[in-house]
Design a protein around this motif. Structure first.
Motif, PDB file in Angstrom:
ATOM      1  N   GLN A  71     -78.359 133.310  49.861  1.00 18.97           N
ATOM      2  CA  GLN A  71     -77.155 133.441  49.040  1.00 18.97           C
ATOM      3  C   GLN A  71     -77.372 133.053  47.593  1.00 18.97           C
ATOM      4  OE1 GLN A  71     -74.975 130.912  51.794  1.00 18.97           O
ATOM      5  NE2 GLN A  71     -73.664 132.624  52.365  1.00 18.97           N
ATOM      6  N   ASN A 215     -70.490 140.923  58.998  1.00 18.96           N
ATOM      7  CA  ASN A 215     -70.503 139.566  58.456  1.00 18.96           C
ATOM      8  C   ASN A 215     -69.259 138.776  58.826  1.00 18.96           C
ATOM      9  OD1 ASN A 215     -71.794 141.576  56.237  1.00 18.96           O
ATOM     10  ND2 ASN A 215     -72.986 139.700  56.408  1.00 18.96           N
ATOM     11  N   TRP A 216     -68.154 139.480  59.104  1.00 17.83           N
ATOM     12  CA  TRP A 216     -66.917 138.786  59.471  1.00 17.83           C
ATOM     13  C   TRP A 216     -67.067 137.983  60.759  1.00 17.83           C
ATOM     14  CZ3 TRP A 216     -64.807 140.015  64.174  1.00 17.83           C
ATOM     15  CH2 TRP A 216     -65.242 141.200  64.764  1.00 17.83           C
ATOM     16  N   ASN A 218     -69.147 135.817  61.384  1.00 15.16           N
ATOM     17  CA  ASN A 218     -69.475 134.425  61.071  1.00 15.16           C
ATOM     18  C   ASN A 218     -68.264 133.512  61.170  1.00 15.16           C
ATOM     19  OD1 ASN A 218     -72.248 134.024  60.610  1.00 15.16           O
ATOM     20  ND2 ASN A 218     -72.133 135.001  58.603  1.00 15.16           N
ATOM     21  N   TRP A 219     -67.076 134.053  60.950  1.00  8.55           N
ATOM     22  CA  TRP A 219     -65.874 133.228  61.005  1.00  8.55           C
ATOM     23  C   TRP A 219     -65.486 132.877  62.434  1.00  8.55           C
ATOM     24  CZ3 TRP A 219     -64.856 131.141  56.584  1.00  8.55           C
ATOM     25  CH2 TRP A 219     -65.167 131.823  55.402  1.00  8.55           C
ATOM     26  N   TRP A 225     -69.928 129.295  60.205  1.00 13.27           N
ATOM     27  CA  TRP A 225     -69.209 128.581  59.144  1.00 13.27           C
ATOM     28  C   TRP A 225     -70.194 127.863  58.234  1.00 13.27           C
ATOM     29  CZ3 TRP A 225     -65.357 125.874  63.012  1.00 13.27           C
ATOM     30  CH2 TRP A 225     -64.546 126.859  63.575  1.00 13.27           C
ATOM     31  N   THR A 227     -73.038 128.939  57.319  1.00  8.93           N
ATOM     32  CA  THR A 227     -73.474 129.957  56.373  1.00  8.93           C
ATOM     33  C   THR A 227     -72.396 130.222  55.326  1.00  8.93           C
ATOM     34  OG1 THR A 227     -74.858 131.019  58.055  1.00  8.93           O
ATOM     35  CG2 THR A 227     -74.230 132.348  56.157  1.00  8.93           C
ATOM     36  N   GLU A 228     -71.145 130.277  55.770  1.00 11.55           N
ATOM     37  CA  GLU A 228     -70.052 130.598  54.864  1.00 11.55           C
ATOM     38  C   GLU A 228     -69.752 129.473  53.878  1.00 11.55           C
ATOM     39  OE1 GLU A 228     -68.723 133.437  54.479  1.00 11.55           O
ATOM     40  OE2 GLU A 228     -69.754 134.382  56.168  1.00 11.55           O
ATOM     41  N   SER A 230     -71.847 128.605  51.814  1.00 12.45           N
ATOM     42  CA  SER A 230     -72.489 129.191  50.630  1.00 12.45           C
ATOM     43  C   SER A 230     -73.017 128.120  49.683  1.00 12.45           C
ATOM     44  CB  SER A 230     -71.498 130.104  49.892  1.00 12.45           C
ATOM     45  OG  SER A 230     -72.152 130.916  48.957  1.00 12.45           O
ATOM     46  N   ARG A 236     -68.346 126.570  48.865  1.00  8.97           N
ATOM     47  CA  ARG A 236     -66.980 126.639  49.396  1.00  8.97           C
ATOM     48  C   ARG A 236     -66.656 125.374  50.192  1.00  8.97           C
ATOM     49  NH1 ARG A 236     -67.915 132.585  52.023  1.00  8.97           N
ATOM     50  NH2 ARG A 236     -67.846 133.828  50.117  1.00  8.97           N
ATOM     51  N   VAL A 239     -64.339 125.338  53.464  1.00  6.97           N
ATOM     52  CA  VAL A 239     -64.791 125.746  54.794  1.00  6.97           C
ATOM     53  C   VAL A 239     -64.981 124.530  55.700  1.00  6.97           C
ATOM     54  CG1 VAL A 239     -66.618 126.947  56.069  1.00  6.97           C
ATOM     55  CG2 VAL A 239     -65.836 127.843  53.867  1.00  6.97           C
TER      56      VAL A 239
END
Length: 533
Positions: A71, A215-216, A218-219, A225, A227-228, A230, A236, A239
């Motif tokens: 990322q 990719n959605w 991942n939620w 999470w 990974t999300e 970032s 973020r 998260v």
């Protein structure tokens, strides 16, 4: 007496029992992080070097599947990606730790003894969760502090807290699994199955890259999470609230179940068996089949799914070479597009081999659990032969991984073969790449059996520790620039990377010989030592 009476004393007891294990685990993770940070600072000192990594390795489907997306092209982003497998290990340790100090203690009768005296109903659960969550938090903060020396402080902290949050989420999963069933082995199976399911969701989300449209997913997974978050890119922080809500909700369910069930029982009552044993249970091998069949079926199903996922990704690996002159030059020496696909398959099958070794170690450890619960002693007192008793479990430690690897190879071969319209050519090649992992897998199974005979109290610790060492050497050894003599400690280092490489017989024969010698040592010592000692 309140429900939490005695929690502090149990916390001190857990810290006393597991102080060295916790210390080694935490220091190992921090040292891995520090070493990777130093290594990548040296390997990618300029922005041009890091951009080159982002164009090549950073978009490699193997890396995307194992570690997640890149990322940020800075050193922090590279480290964040390459540490993507660490949360899986943290989740695994968290699950095992909680179940060890809850359901295992309850199954042994010690929880009931404490509850009858000085400890409240939820004291053991609260103590196990508190210690494990605290250990995760300390690890996360130490990782963040270690990375902040060379990387931005905000990204370093959020990466470390992300690792801690994943661990805490699986602490709650392990706590709930411990309430569902009255058997510690089944609780571990439920919790590890949940970890595997969340991992598969994360793999499906990340393996195809940003253009996959998945990719959605991942939620839907705590591993996603992470990974999300970032780290080093968008940072973020919000998260982390998802982890807090998930951990609190699952923990609340675990406490509610614990409050309503009987001590020693689970939410799911075990089914009553028939009044008379089946003829198949008249021998040690039949009993071993009865004890291992659920585990074997569960692992077999997981390997079919895992093989299908990896096989489905193989077709897109060659697309990396399109319109990318740098990648074309890098992989020209290993056969261009086909060489890249072969390298991907070899890497995935090596990872599948490591997972299969985990099954082999777990199968041997069933012997130790039978001994610790005195069921092995009862069996031997009935006139059963000791070697036959051990051999019955050993059969599943050897044949079980072979079945799992074969299913993964067939599944991957069929999916990839169908994608490229060459099932007849791809199926045997991928199946061979899976089955060639067996000598290394059997070596770890044999090592665990030798420990069962020679050092029974250390069987689980050293057995799982050896597997963790192989994982570290295989996934991080090259990046950490370990000397080849260190890498050679892992039996998987000596497995040929097929397809696309020659298959020398010597290393495979040496591994089989070592496995045979370790097995013989374990059997010989088990035959002579006191059961339960």
């Amino acid at each position: 007496m309140t429900a939490l009476t005695g929690t502090g004393r149990l916390i001190r007891l857990i810290l006393r029992r597991d102080r060295w294990l916790l210390l080694v685990w935490m220091l190992w993770l921090v040292m891995i992080t520090a070493s990777l940070s130093s290594t990548y600072q040296d390997q990618y000192p300029t922005a041009a070097d890091r951009e080159e990594y982002a164009r090549t390795s950073g978009t490699n489907p193997t890396f995307l599947a194992l570690y997640g997306p890149l990322q940020d092209s800075g050193v922090g982003g590279i480290i964040s990606q390459r540490l993507g497998a660490v949360p899986i290990f943290i989740g695994l340790v968290s699950v095992l730790m909680v179940i060890r100090h809850t359901r295992t203690e309850e199954q042994a009768g010690r929880r009931e003894l404490l509850s009858a005296g000085v400890c409240g109903r939820h004291a053991a659960l609260a103590a196990a969760m508190s210690v494990t969550m605290l250990a995760n938090l300390v690890v996360g903060l130490l990782i963040g502090a270690t990375l902040s020396r060379d990387c931005p402080g905000s990204g370093s902290l959020i990466l470390g807290l992300g690792f801690a949050a994943v661990g805490c989420a699986f602490v709650a999963v392990g706590a709930l699994a411990a309430q569902v069933t009255e058997n510690a082995g089944t609780a571990r199976g439920i919790a590890l199955g949940s970890l595997g399911a969340f991992l598969l969701i994360r793999l499906a989300a990340d393996a195809g890259g940003e253009d996959s449209g998945l990719n959605w997913l991942n939620w839907l997974s705590p591993l996603g999470w992470r990974t999300e978050l970032s780290a080093f890119a968008e940072d973020r922080w919000w998260v982390l609230l998802l982890f807090v809500v998930f951990t609190a909700a699952v923990s609340a369910v675990a406490v509610a179940v614990s409050a309503r069930r009987d001590v020693g029982a689970g939410l799911l009552a075990p089914p009553l068996g028939p009044a008379e044993a089946a003829p198949s249970l008249r021998g040690p091998l039949g009993l071993a089949w009865r004890l291992h069949r659920t585990l074997l079926i569960g692992w077999a199903a997981a390997f079919v799914i895992l093989g299908a996922v990896f096989g489905g990704l193989a077709e897109g690996v060659g697309d990396l070479l399109k319109d990318n002159k740098n990648l074309q030059d890098v992989f020209a020496r290993i056969g261009g597009q086909q060489g890249l696909v072969d390298s991907y398959i070899a890497s995935m099958m090596s990872l599948v081999g490591l997972i299969a070794a985990g099954y082999g170690v777990q199968a041997v450890l069933r012997l130790r659990r039978e001994e610790e619960s005195s069921r092995g002693e009862y069996l031997l007192a009935s006139g059963a032969d000791r070697i036959q008793w051990v051999a019955g479990h050993l059969v599943f430690a050897l044949i079980g991984p072979a079945i799992a690897l074969a299913l993964a190879g067939v599944s991957a071969g069929l999916v990839h073969g169908a994608n490229v319209s060459d099932t007849g050519g791809q199926l045997p090649a991928i199946l061979g790449a899976a089955m060639i992992q067996l000598p290394a897998v059997w070596t770890l199974s044999a090592l665990t059996l030798a420990l069962f005979g020679l050092l029974p109290r250390l069987t689980a610790t050293v057995g799982w520790g050896a597997l963790a060492l192989c994982f570290v050497l295989g996934q991080f050894g090259q990046a950490l620039q370990f000397d080849q003599s260190v890498l050679d400690v892992s039996p998987f280092t000596h497995i040929p990377r097929v397809p696309g490489a020659d298959v020398p017989a010597a290393p495979l024969l040496w591994l089989l010989t070592i496995a045979a010698l370790l097995t013989a040592a374990g059997l010989a010592r088990t035959r002579r030592r006191d059961v339960g000692a």
